[in-house]
Scaffold this motif. Structure first.
Motif, PDB file in Angstrom:
ATOM      1  N   THR A  70      46.539  34.445  36.382  1.00  9.47           N
ATOM      2  CA  THR A  70      45.837  34.006  35.178  1.00  9.47           C
ATOM      3  C   THR A  70      44.773  35.066  34.937  1.00  9.47           C
ATOM      4  OG1 THR A  70      46.182  31.711  35.841  1.00  9.47           O
ATOM      5  CG2 THR A  70      44.585  32.099  34.095  1.00  9.47           C
ATOM      6  N   GLN A  72      42.114  37.849  33.586  1.00  9.61           N
ATOM      7  CA  GLN A  72      41.063  38.196  32.649  1.00  9.61           C
ATOM      8  C   GLN A  72      40.910  39.711  32.786  1.00  9.61           C
ATOM      9  OE1 GLN A  72      37.448  36.091  33.443  1.00  9.61           O
ATOM     10  NE2 GLN A  72      38.454  34.114  33.494  1.00  9.61           N
ATOM     11  N   TRP A  73      41.153  40.433  31.692  1.00  4.74           N
ATOM     12  CA  TRP A  73      41.091  41.882  31.726  1.00  4.74           C
ATOM     13  C   TRP A  73      39.682  42.366  31.463  1.00  4.74           C
ATOM     14  CZ3 TRP A  73      44.963  45.049  33.196  1.00  4.74           C
ATOM     15  CH2 TRP A  73      46.232  44.480  33.311  1.00  4.74           C
ATOM     16  N   ILE A 123      40.721  38.835  38.083  1.00  5.49           N
ATOM     17  CA  ILE A 123      40.031  39.781  37.204  1.00  5.49           C
ATOM     18  C   ILE A 123      40.698  41.142  37.398  1.00  5.49           C
ATOM     19  CG2 ILE A 123      37.861  40.949  36.678  1.00  5.49           C
ATOM     20  CD1 ILE A 123      36.462  38.413  37.764  1.00  5.49           C
TER      21      ILE A 123
END
Length: 76
Positions: free
Chosen positions: A45, A47-48, A70
């Motif tokens: 899941t 997050q860039w 992340i």
């Protein structure tokens, strides 16, 4: 917790491995994007860093590190 390196790819599926308790689980990859490159991160899941998924430029090499979902990346 493995450094995965590929050459030029046009399609790549990166699957999250089993996390190991008590350590920092770092998923690290390097690849060179081919024409129309598509990269899928399965089981994450993400997050860039910077807010969005990078646009893979043909001929560019990417290094990606994922810790706690992340994703940090560099384009060379």
């Amino acid at each position: 917790n493995v450094w995965n390196v590929w050459g030029e790819v046009t399609s790549l599926n990166i699957t999250k491995g089993e996390e190991i308790s008590g350590i920092v689980n770092n998923y690290m990859v390097r690849f060179t994007a081919g024409e129309g490159c598509v990269v899928n991160f399965l089981g994450f899941t993400l997050q860039w860093y910077g807010g969005g998924v990078p646009e893979w430029a043909s001929g560019s090499t990417y290094e990606i590190s994922v810790v706690d979902n992340i994703a940090l990346w560099a384009e060379l």
